[in-house]
Structures are given as structure tokens and as C-alpha cells.
Design a protein around this motif. Sequence first.
Motif, PDB file in Angstrom:
ATOM      1  N   MET A   1       0.833  -1.208   0.000  1.00 25.47           N
ATOM      2  CA  MET A   1       0.000   0.000   0.000  1.00 25.47           C
ATOM      3  C   MET A   1       0.864   1.253   0.000  1.00 25.47           C
ATOM      4  O   MET A   1       0.600   2.204  -0.759  1.00 25.47           O
ATOM      5  N   ASN A   2       1.901   1.265   0.817  1.00 24.73           N
ATOM      6  CA  ASN A   2       2.763   2.446   0.863  1.00 24.73           C
ATOM      7  C   ASN A   2       3.429   2.697  -0.486  1.00 24.73           C
ATOM      8  O   ASN A   2       3.515   3.837  -0.954  1.00 24.73           O
ATOM      9  N   ALA A   3       3.929   1.621  -1.108  1.00 28.07           N
ATOM     10  CA  ALA A   3       4.626   1.767  -2.385  1.00 28.07           C
ATOM     11  C   ALA A   3       3.680   2.235  -3.490  1.00 28.07           C
ATOM     12  O   ALA A   3       4.048   3.092  -4.314  1.00 28.07           O
ATOM     13  N   ILE A   4       2.467   1.706  -3.527  1.00 29.57           N
ATOM     14  CA  ILE A   4       1.507   2.105  -4.560  1.00 29.57           C
ATOM     15  C   ILE A   4       1.119   3.577  -4.385  1.00 29.57           C
ATOM     16  O   ILE A   4       1.068   4.349  -5.356  1.00 29.57           O
ATOM     17  N   CYS A   5       0.874   3.974  -3.137  1.00 25.99           N
ATOM     18  CA  CYS A   5       0.526   5.386  -2.889  1.00 25.99           C
ATOM     19  C   CYS A   5       1.712   6.296  -3.208  1.00 25.99           C
ATOM     20  O   CYS A   5       1.537   7.397  -3.747  1.00 25.99           O
ATOM     21  N   ALA A   6       2.923   5.841  -2.895  1.00 22.07           N
ATOM     22  CA  ALA A   6       4.115   6.634  -3.212  1.00 22.07           C
ATOM     23  C   ALA A   6       4.249   6.803  -4.716  1.00 22.07           C
ATOM     24  O   ALA A   6       4.626   7.887  -5.204  1.00 22.07           O
ATOM     25  N   ALA A   7       3.950   5.754  -5.468  1.00 23.02           N
ATOM     26  CA  ALA A   7       4.027   5.844  -6.931  1.00 23.02           C
ATOM     27  C   ALA A   7       3.021   6.851  -7.470  1.00 23.02           C
ATOM     28  O   ALA A   7       3.309   7.596  -8.416  1.00 23.02           O
ATOM     29  N   CYS A   8       1.833   6.893  -6.856  1.00 23.88           N
ATOM     30  CA  CYS A   8       0.833   7.873  -7.281  1.00 23.88           C
ATOM     31  C   CYS A   8       1.344   9.294  -7.069  1.00 23.88           C
ATOM     32  O   CYS A   8       1.122  10.179  -7.907  1.00 23.88           O
ATOM     33  N   VAL A   9       2.031   9.521  -5.958  1.00 25.96           N
ATOM     34  CA  VAL A   9       2.583  10.846  -5.692  1.00 25.96           C
ATOM     35  C   VAL A   9       3.744  11.143  -6.640  1.00 25.96           C
ATOM     36  O   VAL A   9       3.912  12.268  -7.112  1.00 25.96           O
ATOM     37  N   ALA A  10       4.531  10.115  -6.980  1.00 21.88           N
ATOM     38  CA  ALA A  10       5.685  10.310  -7.864  1.00 21.88           C
ATOM     39  C   ALA A  10       5.277  10.761  -9.261  1.00 21.88           C
ATOM     40  O   ALA A  10       6.070  11.400  -9.955  1.00 21.88           O
TER      41      ALA A  10
END
Length: 422
Positions: free
Chosen positions: A206-215
Motif C-alpha cells: 500500500m505504501n509503495a503504490i501510494c508513493a508511486a501515485c505521488v511520484a
Amino acid sequence: MDFKQGDWVRIEKNGSVYEGKVMPSMEGYITIKMKSGYNAGFCRDEVRVTLLESENEKEAETGTKEAKPGPEAAASGKGKLPKVAILSTGGTIASKIDYRTGAVTSQFTADDILSAIPELKEIADFKGRVISSILSENMDQASWENLAKAVVEEIKAGAEGIIVTHGTDTMMYSAAALSFMIDTPVPIVFVGSQRSADRPSSDNAMNAICAACVAVSDIAEVSVVMHGTTSEDYCEIHRGTKVRKMHSSRRDAFKSVNSLPIGTVDYETREIKTLIDYTKRGEKNLQFKPGMEPKCALIKFTPGADPAVLDYYVNAGYKGLVIEGTGLGHVSTKWIPYIQKAVAAKMPVIITTQCLSGRICDRVYDTGRDILKAGAIEGEDTLPETALVKMMWALGQTDDFETAVEMLRHNLSGEVTACTLG
């Protein structure tokens, strides 16, 4: 029966059944790592052990485990997706259980993260790069500069966003360091996890997917993206200079201090909602300002503490000090002459508060006014850890005392807010 470390076994005891991988065990005992991620130990004489085919063999037979393509394969056919670089430094998000010891070790690469979280491939065209494979307590100033250099290289090479996977314990220091070292035209997102990828309660996906959205968003700042609650609902986007790890183990350990988060990312819809103003994509030109002075220290004032500790740092050749004072930013009156001596020795001294929330004001009481007369710099509502990194960076930019002090008095990267939240 005969079995060895790494074998997959079934253990029966008192009508209950346990399955897991054999780990190093004391003589007369068997310890297994179960699929839940937990260990269980049994006395050999009290259980029945059945050797199973290996977990890998079962996966091969059933086809339950997805193949691990590299990032090039993951990106094939998706050239229109934004280009994002994942820079791995280690930490729990890049860790798994070492079945030889039962400990969590940093042994995943950026490519492993991409393969383990296939949803990432829907968001961007990723390039993986390993910068280091260490737990975050082993990060230092040289590590920050090496990481910052790699980030700048990837942006120059065309990356439209950067994800830095990092251990959570010191992630706020690294995020602050890059906030000061890099003026960025694209998002630079730090992400970690509180629990390793092979635990059922892991927060890494979940953290990685949300981080990718921000990236791939227009939030062109250094930020930290982590769980907003203990549930699988949303992540918060924290400014790199205003975030702190507030809990040792909860999934929502990271909180913005003296500021709202930049925004949130809904895990299900991947929608970003912003809460405060932020620097937008393309607003700044890329600028790299390396240089970190390692000989700076953070000191916590406590009642009765010997002020001679300040003399120690002066005599040891340290270049700057940050003091966590009480309340509005106070120390004992006995400390004030020592602060004055440090400043006279051309050592900048920043006063912050160990209360964390709120800002200091050394103009309310006589002690505070005397601290300012001694030459100390008010840290306002800057976090002590951020103040330390800011000190290191400022002293890495100039050898001139007055220039450094002038830099330290101003908001440089969002570390000071004009009005502190009540």
C-alpha cells in the motif's frame, strides 16, 4: 524423522497442526517460520513432524507464484506511462525474513520490489537502481550525499518522478537532507514499511503504490508517503522537513508536526487530495547543492544537566549545535554563558523545543531573552532533527560564520511555518 534447515514441515501437537519452514533450532527443539510470518518453537519429543515438499515446489506445481520479470519487461508496451526511478537504500520495505537466522535482513533490490508489487506497473514505467542495502540506522551524511547525487542523475536522465525506498527509523533525516540539497522540478518521494514484505500485516504494498501515485503527480517536493491510519484506507503525504516517526511499530507511525500533511492518497481509488499549498511540477529548475558538515550535534537539555557538555563539543572541533530546550525554548541559566562561549568560538547554536508541537519564543521570559543575547538562533517551529540536518547543510555550504547564521535564521525548505497549528 530427518529434516534439515529450510525444509517445509507439518507439525502435529495435541490435535493442532502447524506448517512452516525449518529455522535454526536449539538441540532437542524445532523452530519453524509459519506463513503468517510468526515463529513457533516445539520440543522434538512432544510433536509429530512430517516432511512436506518444499514451498517452492508446491508453488511451481500450482502456479501460484508469479514470475519475476525485470523492470524492462514490466515496462514493455507501456512507454506512454511516466518514467519513474526507484532508488533502493534498504530498510524494511526492501527486506524479508532470513530463514537461516529468523531475523529481518535487507536483501531485496529495487527489481524485487517491482516484481513483488505488480500493481506498480499500472502507474509508471519504472527503472530500478540500488544505491545501498542497509538498515537506516547505518545511514550517515556521506550516504545522504550519495543518494542525493543519484537522485539528481536520474532526474537529468529523464525521470519524471523519484521514489526512494528507505528504512523508517531515520527516514525523516534523509528526507530533510534531500530537501535542503535539491531544488527539484519533479516529485521525490520517500517510502518505507514498518513490517517486512513476507509478513501478512506488511504495509509495503500500500505504501509503495501510494508513493508511486505521488511520484507521477504534480507535487514537486521531497515528501514522505506512509500509512495515514492502521487500516488499508489511505496514505498521508508529509513534507520532508515537517515529518517525524511518532511510533516504533504502528503502520501509521509517521505524522506531520506543526503542519498539516501536504495531502492524502486514497488506496482504493488512488485519488490524491491536497490539504496545503505545495510546490508544483516544473516550478523550480533542478539545482543540486551538496555538502554536509558531519561535525554537528543535537543536545537535549535536562534539569541539572552539566553545561560543560557544550565545552566538550567546542573543544572537540564541532562546527554547530542544536539544543532541545524546554517549553518555549529554555535551558538553565547556568547554560547561558556556555552558549555564549560557543557562539564566540564561531559555532552556530540553534534552540528548538523538546515539546515537538508548537514553536519556541525566547522573548517571553528572562531566561529566553538571555539566551538570545548570548547569540543563539531561534528555531521557531522547526523539528529538532530537521534543525540538525539544516545546520549540517548550511555549514556544508559556507565556512563563513555570519553567512551560515543568516541562512539558519530563514525558512529554506518549508521547515518553518508562518503560523503554527494550535
